[in-house]
Write an enzyme that holds these catalytic residues in place. Structure first.
Site, PDB file in Angstrom:
ATOM      1  N   GLN A   8     -11.966  12.515  21.540  1.00 25.87           N
ATOM      2  CA  GLN A   8     -12.767  11.612  20.699  1.00 25.87           C
ATOM      3  C   GLN A   8     -12.147  10.220  20.650  1.00 25.87           C
ATOM      4  OE1 GLN A   8     -12.588  12.519  16.512  1.00 25.87           O
ATOM      5  NE2 GLN A   8     -14.508  11.476  16.054  1.00 25.87           N
ATOM      6  N   GLY A   9     -12.824   9.228  21.190  1.00 20.06           N
ATOM      7  CA  GLY A   9     -12.313   7.856  21.201  1.00 20.06           C
ATOM      8  C   GLY A   9     -12.998   6.992  20.168  1.00 20.06           C
ATOM      9  N   GLU A  36     -18.392  16.700  11.938  1.00 18.36           N
ATOM     10  CA  GLU A  36     -16.942  16.880  11.913  1.00 18.36           C
ATOM     11  C   GLU A  36     -16.477  17.376  10.553  1.00 18.36           C
ATOM     12  OE1 GLU A  36     -14.739  13.239  12.559  1.00 18.36           O
ATOM     13  OE2 GLU A  36     -12.855  14.282  12.843  1.00 18.36           O
ATOM     14  N   ASN A  85      -8.616  11.315   2.790  1.00 17.50           N
ATOM     15  CA  ASN A  85      -9.113  11.831   1.516  1.00 17.50           C
ATOM     16  C   ASN A  85      -9.474  10.707   0.544  1.00 17.50           C
ATOM     17  OD1 ASN A  85      -8.694  14.255   2.720  1.00 17.50           O
ATOM     18  ND2 ASN A  85      -7.526  15.157   1.022  1.00 17.50           N
TER      19      ASN A  85
HETATM   20  C1  FAD Z   1      -3.394  14.071  13.607  1.00 20.28           C
HETATM   21  C2  FAD Z   1      -4.500  13.093  13.743  1.00 20.28           C
HETATM   22  C3  FAD Z   1      -5.463  13.271  14.713  1.00 20.28           C
HETATM   23  C4  FAD Z   1      -6.469  12.337  14.886  1.00 20.28           C
HETATM   24  N1  FAD Z   1      -7.358  12.515  15.925  1.00 20.28           N
HETATM   25  C5  FAD Z   1      -8.263  11.544  16.184  1.00 20.28           C
HETATM   26  C6  FAD Z   1      -9.087  11.632  17.341  1.00 20.28           C
HETATM   27  O1  FAD Z   1      -9.017  12.609  18.114  1.00 20.28           O
HETATM   28  N2  FAD Z   1      -9.933  10.619  17.589  1.00 20.28           N
HETATM   29  C7  FAD Z   1     -10.061   9.533  16.765  1.00 20.28           C
HETATM   30  O2  FAD Z   1     -10.876   8.660  17.044  1.00 20.28           O
HETATM   31  N3  FAD Z   1      -9.295   9.422  15.656  1.00 20.28           N
HETATM   32  C8  FAD Z   1      -8.382  10.389  15.353  1.00 20.28           C
HETATM   33  N4  FAD Z   1      -7.560  10.283  14.239  1.00 20.28           N
HETATM   34  C9  FAD Z   1      -7.628   9.057  13.451  1.00 20.28           C
HETATM   35  C10 FAD Z   1      -8.133   9.224  12.047  1.00 20.28           C
HETATM   36  O3  FAD Z   1      -9.522   9.333  12.020  1.00 20.28           O
HETATM   37  C11 FAD Z   1      -7.623   7.986  11.261  1.00 20.28           C
HETATM   38  O4  FAD Z   1      -6.209   8.118  11.176  1.00 20.28           O
HETATM   39  C12 FAD Z   1      -8.215   7.902   9.875  1.00 20.28           C
HETATM   40  O5  FAD Z   1      -9.577   7.587   9.928  1.00 20.28           O
HETATM   41  C13 FAD Z   1      -7.484   6.819   9.026  1.00 20.28           C
HETATM   42  O6  FAD Z   1      -7.438   5.600   9.696  1.00 20.28           O
HETATM   43  P1  FAD Z   1      -6.054   4.831   9.911  1.00 20.28           P
HETATM   44  O7  FAD Z   1      -5.032   5.805  10.425  1.00 20.28           O
HETATM   45  O8  FAD Z   1      -6.311   3.618  10.713  1.00 20.28           O
HETATM   46  O9  FAD Z   1      -5.568   4.407   8.464  1.00 20.28           O
HETATM   47  P2  FAD Z   1      -6.090   3.140   7.621  1.00 20.28           P
HETATM   48  O10 FAD Z   1      -7.577   3.050   7.693  1.00 20.28           O
HETATM   49  O11 FAD Z   1      -5.279   1.967   8.029  1.00 20.28           O
HETATM   50  O12 FAD Z   1      -5.688   3.577   6.149  1.00 20.28           O
HETATM   51  C14 FAD Z   1      -4.330   3.522   5.666  1.00 20.28           C
HETATM   52  C15 FAD Z   1      -4.311   4.067   4.246  1.00 20.28           C
HETATM   53  O13 FAD Z   1      -5.140   3.255   3.403  1.00 20.28           O
HETATM   54  C16 FAD Z   1      -6.148   4.045   2.775  1.00 20.28           C
HETATM   55  N5  FAD Z   1      -7.411   3.272   2.730  1.00 20.28           N
HETATM   56  C17 FAD Z   1      -7.976   2.573   3.740  1.00 20.28           C
HETATM   57  N6  FAD Z   1      -9.129   2.008   3.335  1.00 20.28           N
HETATM   58  C18 FAD Z   1      -9.317   2.376   2.037  1.00 20.28           C
HETATM   59  C19 FAD Z   1     -10.334   2.143   1.077  1.00 20.28           C
HETATM   60  N7  FAD Z   1     -11.415   1.407   1.359  1.00 20.28           N
HETATM   61  N8  FAD Z   1     -10.193   2.693  -0.156  1.00 20.28           N
HETATM   62  C20 FAD Z   1      -9.121   3.461  -0.448  1.00 20.28           C
HETATM   63  N9  FAD Z   1      -8.108   3.724   0.417  1.00 20.28           N
HETATM   64  C21 FAD Z   1      -8.202   3.186   1.638  1.00 20.28           C
HETATM   65  C22 FAD Z   1      -6.318   5.268   3.650  1.00 20.28           C
HETATM   66  O14 FAD Z   1      -6.788   6.382   2.921  1.00 20.28           O
HETATM   67  C23 FAD Z   1      -4.878   5.488   4.130  1.00 20.28           C
HETATM   68  O15 FAD Z   1      -4.153   6.188   3.152  1.00 20.28           O
HETATM   69  C24 FAD Z   1      -6.563  11.221  14.031  1.00 20.28           C
HETATM   70  C25 FAD Z   1      -5.605  11.049  13.017  1.00 20.28           C
HETATM   71  C26 FAD Z   1      -4.589  11.968  12.864  1.00 20.28           C
HETATM   72  C27 FAD Z   1      -3.559  11.752  11.784  1.00 20.28           C
END
Ligand code: FAD
Length: 398
Positions: free
Chosen positions: A126-127, A244, A384
């Protein structure tokens, strides 16, 4: 609303149990129940065993190779697989990209990709996420520029689960930089063997290579790999995320882990008696069991609505499901005590040989790695905190 299983459902459950008893290879069962890591071969082997039975894609319409089971039967299947300790059928092909292709793809895409997903001939990843676009996914910056019969893709994806094994990646790409950010996105299917793709590992807290960075450097993608219409990708992406989040409560797996925790705490001695009889520890186990029972009833209530899309309810299931999973992992490490601390990569990866009886499945050594790995559950699939935002907006109307 009737939350009890019918006689026919009980008979179905028995049929599933018999299938699993006869077909789940013991080495895979021991790996899953013993918290050891699964390799590509493990996932593919199990997928193909289930596909041979015709059960690899229970949620698909029958015309594409689905089972025709209703939501209750799909739940029973998931639960029995989890209780038995099967490897999961990875969601990226069967549960994520396939429903999008069915709903929005061309006839040629359906004919080409769906049978290969069903039989695990292609491994999908998934990209979506990028370094600057996770929670705020619509800010994604990977571009796709039309050049004759191709799109030329440049940019980077990150956290791409198991991309190191992948044959195909489904990607969100920006095709109209001038439009409002949700309106300039398209959904592309990209062959991972295309020139210009580089996959770089990200090693996680538990030293597992589970996720990756994927780089695109002038990657040429045939236009026939565009799903649906150009610049409509955000609609398809949201459709996919609904799929998902629904499976994420993982009640069956948590039931299996609760049994594991109780068995472990019964074996561990503290103050001359089993840890499970310590009132403080027993109260914590009881609390998580109550949470799990409440979660199960909530899942059943969702299922009782049959095949209506769960909507914001899926966010409740995601939050509660992951909280229970993390609480169980934490208590397992607590119960195992110092025995969980040494990290032994050879053991966790199954290179020391697989345990041979159920007592050996109770090994403490993989538990710290398991605990660290499960920190991910409250981040992936939409963190979450973001789920709480959805609940605030869509359920509470705040
Ligand atoms: C093990 C693992 C597997 C994954 N696999 C995939 C995959 O196969 N393909 C893919 O595309 N993605 C994948 N992901 C990515 C995942 O979807 C993202 O990590 C997730 O959506 C959070 O985005 P971020 O890591 O950029 O954190 P950020 O968006 O930068 O968030 C950082 C922190 O700020 C909080 N935050 C951000 N915005 C808000 C808001 N508006 N209100 C309150 N809190 C907020 C978040 O909850 C988090 O605690 C994976 C992630 C993990 C950890």
């Amino acid at each position: 609303m009737d939350l009890n299983y019918s006689h026919a459902d009980d008979a179905f459950r028995q049929q599933v149990r018999e299938f699993l008893a006869a077909n789940l290879p013991p080495d895979l069962r021991r790996k899953v129940r013993g918290h050891l890591r699964l390799g590509k071969d493990d996932y593919v082997r199990w997928h193909r065993i289930v596909a041979a039975q015709g059960w690899a894609a229970p949620g698909w319409p029958v015309e594409y190779g689905g089972t025709g089971w209703n939501a209750v039967r799909r739940h029973i299947w998931d639960e029995e697989c989890a209780l038995a300790g099967t490897p999961p059928i990875l969601p990226f092909g069967v549960n994520m990209v396939a429903p999008v292709i069915m709903a929005f793809g061309s006839a040629a895409q359906k004919a080409r990709f769906l049978p290969r997903i069903l039989h695990c001939d292609d491994w999908w990843c998934q990209g979506y996420s990028e370094p600057g676009a996770g929670s705020d996914l619509a800010s994604l910056a990977t571009t796709a520029v039309r050049d004759g019969g191709h799109y030329v893709v440049n940019g980077q994806k990150t956290w791409t689960t198991l991309a190191q094994h992948a044959d195909m990646i489904f990607c969100l790409v920006r095709t109209d930089p001038a439009a409002r950010k949700q309106d300039g996105i398209s959904f592309l299917l990209i062959d991972m063997k295309s020139p210009g793709i580089t996959v770089r590992p990200i090693v996680m807290l538990d030293e597992e290579h589970e996720v990756n960075e994927v780089f695109f450097d002038n990657v040429r993608v045939p236009v026939e790999n565009l799903v649906g219409k150009e610049n409509q990708g955000w609609t398809y992406a949201k459709f996919l995320l609904g799929h998902e989040r629904t499976g994420i409560a993982a009640v069956g797996r948590s039931k299996r882990e609760l049994r594991f925790l109780k068995a472990l705490a019964l074996r561990q001695q503290q103050g001359g008696r089993p840890l499970l009889e310590d009132p403080v520890f027993a109260a914590k186990v009881a609390q998580v069991e109550i949470e799990l029972m409440a979660l199960e009833v909530t899942v059943l209530r969702t299922i009782a609505q049959e095949d209506r899309a769960p909507g914001p309810q899926a966010s409740l299931l995601k939050i509660k499901g992951t909280e229970v999973q993390q609480a169980l992992a934490e208590m397992m490490v607590e119960a195992a005590g110092p025995a969980a601390l040494p990290f032994d990569a050879a053991l966790v990866e199954g290179r020391q040989g697989i345990a041979h009886d159920s007592a050996d499945e109770m090994q403490a050594a993989p538990l710290a790695a398991y605990y660290f790995n499960y920190r991910k559950t409250s981040i992936y699939g939409g963190s979450n905190e973001i789920q709480k935002n959805i609940i605030a907006r869509m359920i509470l109307g705040l």
